[in-house]
Design a protein around this motif. Structure first.
Motif, PDB file in Angstrom:
ATOM      1  N   PRO A  44       0.830  -1.202   0.000  1.00  0.00           N
ATOM      2  CA  PRO A  44       0.000   0.000   0.000  1.00  0.00           C
ATOM      3  C   PRO A  44       0.868   1.256   0.000  1.00  0.00           C
ATOM      4  O   PRO A  44       2.076   1.182   0.236  1.00  0.00           O
ATOM      5  N   LEU A  45       0.237   2.394  -0.244  1.00  0.00           N
ATOM      6  CA  LEU A  45       0.956   3.664  -0.225  1.00  0.00           C
ATOM      7  C   LEU A  45       1.473   3.939   1.178  1.00  0.00           C
ATOM      8  O   LEU A  45       0.837   3.595   2.172  1.00  0.00           O
ATOM      9  N   ALA A  46       2.619   4.579   1.241  1.00  0.00           N
ATOM     10  CA  ALA A  46       3.246   4.893   2.524  1.00  0.00           C
ATOM     11  C   ALA A  46       2.358   5.831   3.337  1.00  0.00           C
ATOM     12  O   ALA A  46       1.826   6.807   2.798  1.00  0.00           O
ATOM     13  N   PRO A  47       2.187   5.563   4.637  1.00  0.00           N
ATOM     14  CA  PRO A  47       1.374   6.441   5.488  1.00  0.00           C
ATOM     15  C   PRO A  47       1.908   7.865   5.568  1.00  0.00           C
ATOM     16  O   PRO A  47       1.163   8.787   5.876  1.00  0.00           O
ATOM     17  N   ALA A  48       3.182   8.069   5.268  1.00  0.00           N
ATOM     18  CA  ALA A  48       3.777   9.410   5.338  1.00  0.00           C
ATOM     19  C   ALA A  48       3.380  10.298   4.161  1.00  0.00           C
ATOM     20  O   ALA A  48       3.580  11.506   4.219  1.00  0.00           O
ATOM     21  N   LEU A  49       2.808   9.711   3.104  1.00  0.00           N
ATOM     22  CA  LEU A  49       2.377  10.533   1.966  1.00  0.00           C
ATOM     23  C   LEU A  49       1.255  11.459   2.406  1.00  0.00           C
ATOM     24  O   LEU A  49       0.434  11.101   3.244  1.00  0.00           O
ATOM     25  N   PRO A  50       1.178  12.655   1.814  1.00  0.00           N
ATOM     26  CA  PRO A  50       0.052  13.550   2.127  1.00  0.00           C
ATOM     27  C   PRO A  50      -1.279  12.853   1.837  1.00  0.00           C
ATOM     28  O   PRO A  50      -1.392  12.052   0.908  1.00  0.00           O
ATOM     29  N   SER A  51      -2.282  13.154   2.633  1.00  0.00           N
ATOM     30  CA  SER A  51      -3.568  12.466   2.544  1.00  0.00           C
ATOM     31  C   SER A  51      -4.221  12.592   1.170  1.00  0.00           C
ATOM     32  O   SER A  51      -4.924  11.679   0.740  1.00  0.00           O
ATOM     33  N   VAL A  52      -3.999  13.698   0.468  1.00  0.00           N
ATOM     34  CA  VAL A  52      -4.609  13.861  -0.848  1.00  0.00           C
ATOM     35  C   VAL A  52      -4.149  12.751  -1.798  1.00  0.00           C
ATOM     36  O   VAL A  52      -4.937  12.235  -2.589  1.00  0.00           O
ATOM     37  N   PHE A  53      -2.906  12.330  -1.703  1.00  0.00           N
ATOM     38  CA  PHE A  53      -2.406  11.256  -2.554  1.00  0.00           C
ATOM     39  C   PHE A  53      -2.941   9.909  -2.090  1.00  0.00           C
ATOM     40  O   PHE A  53      -3.311   9.065  -2.904  1.00  0.00           O
ATOM     41  N   ARG A  54      -2.969   9.694  -0.780  1.00  0.00           N
ATOM     42  CA  ARG A  54      -3.470   8.418  -0.262  1.00  0.00           C
ATOM     43  C   ARG A  54      -4.953   8.235  -0.562  1.00  0.00           C
ATOM     44  O   ARG A  54      -5.427   7.128  -0.762  1.00  0.00           O
ATOM     45  N   LEU A  55      -5.705   9.328  -0.645  1.00  0.00           N
ATOM     46  CA  LEU A  55      -7.137   9.256  -0.923  1.00  0.00           C
ATOM     47  C   LEU A  55      -7.429   9.057  -2.406  1.00  0.00           C
ATOM     48  O   LEU A  55      -8.203   8.184  -2.791  1.00  0.00           O
ATOM     49  N   TYR A  56      -6.813   9.858  -3.266  1.00  0.00           N
ATOM     50  CA  TYR A  56      -7.197   9.866  -4.678  1.00  0.00           C
ATOM     51  C   TYR A  56      -6.372   8.966  -5.582  1.00  0.00           C
ATOM     52  O   TYR A  56      -6.860   8.517  -6.611  1.00  0.00           O
ATOM     53  N   TRP A  57      -5.121   8.699  -5.251  1.00  0.00           N
ATOM     54  CA  TRP A  57      -4.297   7.878  -6.135  1.00  0.00           C
ATOM     55  C   TRP A  57      -4.880   6.481  -6.338  1.00  0.00           C
ATOM     56  O   TRP A  57      -4.936   5.999  -7.480  1.00  0.00           O
ATOM     57  N   PRO A  58      -5.352   5.790  -5.307  1.00  0.00           N
ATOM     58  CA  PRO A  58      -5.936   4.457  -5.523  1.00  0.00           C
ATOM     59  C   PRO A  58      -7.190   4.483  -6.407  1.00  0.00           C
ATOM     60  O   PRO A  58      -7.550   3.468  -6.998  1.00  0.00           O
ATOM     61  N   LYS A  59      -7.850   5.619  -6.521  1.00  0.00           N
ATOM     62  CA  LYS A  59      -9.060   5.723  -7.340  1.00  0.00           C
ATOM     63  C   LYS A  59      -8.752   6.047  -8.793  1.00  0.00           C
ATOM     64  O   LYS A  59      -9.641   6.004  -9.636  1.00  0.00           O
ATOM     65  N   SER A  60      -7.514   6.378  -9.104  1.00  0.00           N
ATOM     66  CA  SER A  60      -7.172   6.786 -10.466  1.00  0.00           C
ATOM     67  C   SER A  60      -6.968   5.567 -11.357  1.00  0.00           C
ATOM     68  O   SER A  60      -6.681   4.464 -10.897  1.00  0.00           O
ATOM     69  N   GLN A  61      -7.157   5.788 -12.660  1.00  0.00           N
ATOM     70  CA  GLN A  61      -6.914   4.744 -13.642  1.00  0.00           C
ATOM     71  C   GLN A  61      -6.384   5.387 -14.918  1.00  0.00           C
ATOM     72  O   GLN A  61      -6.824   6.466 -15.311  1.00  0.00           O
ATOM     73  N   ALA A  62      -5.458   4.734 -15.554  1.00  0.00           N
ATOM     74  CA  ALA A  62      -4.801   5.303 -16.729  1.00  0.00           C
ATOM     75  C   ALA A  62      -5.717   5.415 -17.926  1.00  0.00           C
ATOM     76  O   ALA A  62      -5.552   6.302 -18.761  1.00  0.00           O
ATOM     77  N   ALA A  63      -6.718   4.562 -18.025  1.00  0.00           N
ATOM     78  CA  ALA A  63      -7.561   4.523 -19.226  1.00  0.00           C
ATOM     79  C   ALA A  63      -8.723   5.515 -19.208  1.00  0.00           C
ATOM     80  O   ALA A  63      -9.410   5.676 -20.201  1.00  0.00           O
ATOM     81  N   SER A  64      -8.958   6.180 -18.064  1.00  0.00           N
ATOM     82  CA  SER A  64     -10.144   7.016 -17.984  1.00  0.00           C
ATOM     83  C   SER A  64      -9.975   8.103 -16.938  1.00  0.00           C
ATOM     84  O   SER A  64      -9.227   7.940 -15.972  1.00  0.00           O
ATOM     85  N   PHE A  65     -10.715   9.201 -17.116  1.00  0.00           N
ATOM     86  CA  PHE A  65     -10.759  10.239 -16.098  1.00  0.00           C
ATOM     87  C   PHE A  65     -11.893   9.992 -15.107  1.00  0.00           C
ATOM     88  O   PHE A  65     -12.073  10.741 -14.165  1.00  0.00           O
ATOM     89  N   THR A  66     -12.668   8.958 -15.319  1.00  0.00           N
ATOM     90  CA  THR A  66     -13.751   8.604 -14.417  1.00  0.00           C
ATOM     91  C   THR A  66     -13.168   7.854 -13.234  1.00  0.00           C
ATOM     92  O   THR A  66     -12.421   6.899 -13.396  1.00  0.00           O
ATOM     93  N   ALA A  67     -13.495   8.291 -12.034  1.00  0.00           N
ATOM     94  CA  ALA A  67     -12.951   7.648 -10.838  1.00  0.00           C
ATOM     95  C   ALA A  67     -13.526   6.250 -10.662  1.00  0.00           C
ATOM     96  O   ALA A  67     -14.691   6.002 -10.949  1.00  0.00           O
ATOM     97  N   VAL A  68     -12.694   5.357 -10.194  1.00  0.00           N
ATOM     98  CA  VAL A  68     -13.130   4.008  -9.888  1.00  0.00           C
ATOM     99  C   VAL A  68     -13.670   4.017  -8.462  1.00  0.00           C
ATOM    100  O   VAL A  68     -12.974   4.426  -7.539  1.00  0.00           O
ATOM    101  N   PRO A  69     -14.920   3.610  -8.255  1.00  0.00           N
ATOM    102  CA  PRO A  69     -15.442   3.607  -6.875  1.00  0.00           C
ATOM    103  C   PRO A  69     -14.685   2.595  -6.024  1.00  0.00           C
ATOM    104  O   PRO A  69     -14.333   1.510  -6.496  1.00  0.00           O
ATOM    105  N   THR A  70     -14.402   2.970  -4.795  1.00  0.00           N
ATOM    106  CA  THR A  70     -13.747   2.043  -3.874  1.00  0.00           C
ATOM    107  C   THR A  70     -14.779   1.400  -2.994  1.00  0.00           C
ATOM    108  O   THR A  70     -15.816   1.986  -2.671  1.00  0.00           O
ATOM    109  N   VAL A  71     -14.531   0.169  -2.631  1.00  0.00           N
ATOM    110  CA  VAL A  71     -15.483  -0.581  -1.809  1.00  0.00           C
ATOM    111  C   VAL A  71     -14.980  -0.645  -0.392  1.00  0.00           C
ATOM    112  O   VAL A  71     -13.867  -0.692  -0.095  1.00  0.00           O
TER     113      VAL A  71
END
Length: 71
Positions: A44-71
Motif C-alpha cells: 500500500p501507499l506509505a502512510p507518510a504521503l500527504p492524505s490527498v495522494f493516499r485518498l485519490y491515487w488508488p481511485k485513479s486509472q490510466a484509461a479514464s478520467f472517471t474515478a473508480v469507486p472504492t469498496v
C-alpha cells in the motif's frame, strides 16, 4: 503568453496562483507536497504521503478520467 512561456508544457506550479478568502494570492507551488520518484508505486501507499495522494491515487486509472469507486 503573459507569463512569458513558449508552450503549455512550460507551465509549472510556480505559475499557478490561488486567491484566498482575504483577497490574498498564494502560489500553488507553496501549497503542494512534492513527491520523490517511486512514491506512488508502493502497495500500500506509505502512510507518510500527504492524505490527498493516499485518498485519490488508488481511485485513479490510466484509461479514464472517471474515478473508480472504492469498496
Amino acid at each position: 503568453q503573459a507569463a512569458g512561456l513558449q508552450h503549455p508544457r512550460d507551465i509549472t506550479a510556480f505559475h499557478i496562483v490561488r486567491r484566498d478568502a482575504e483577497h490574498g494570492v498564494k502560489l500553488l507551488a507553496n501549497q503542494l507536497s512534492f513527491l520523490q520518484p517511486g512514491d506512488l508505486l508502493t502497495e500500500p501507499l506509505a502512510p507518510a504521503l500527504p492524505s490527498v495522494f493516499r485518498l485519490y491515487w488508488p481511485k485513479s486509472q490510466a484509461a479514464s478520467f472517471t474515478a473508480v469507486p472504492t469498496v
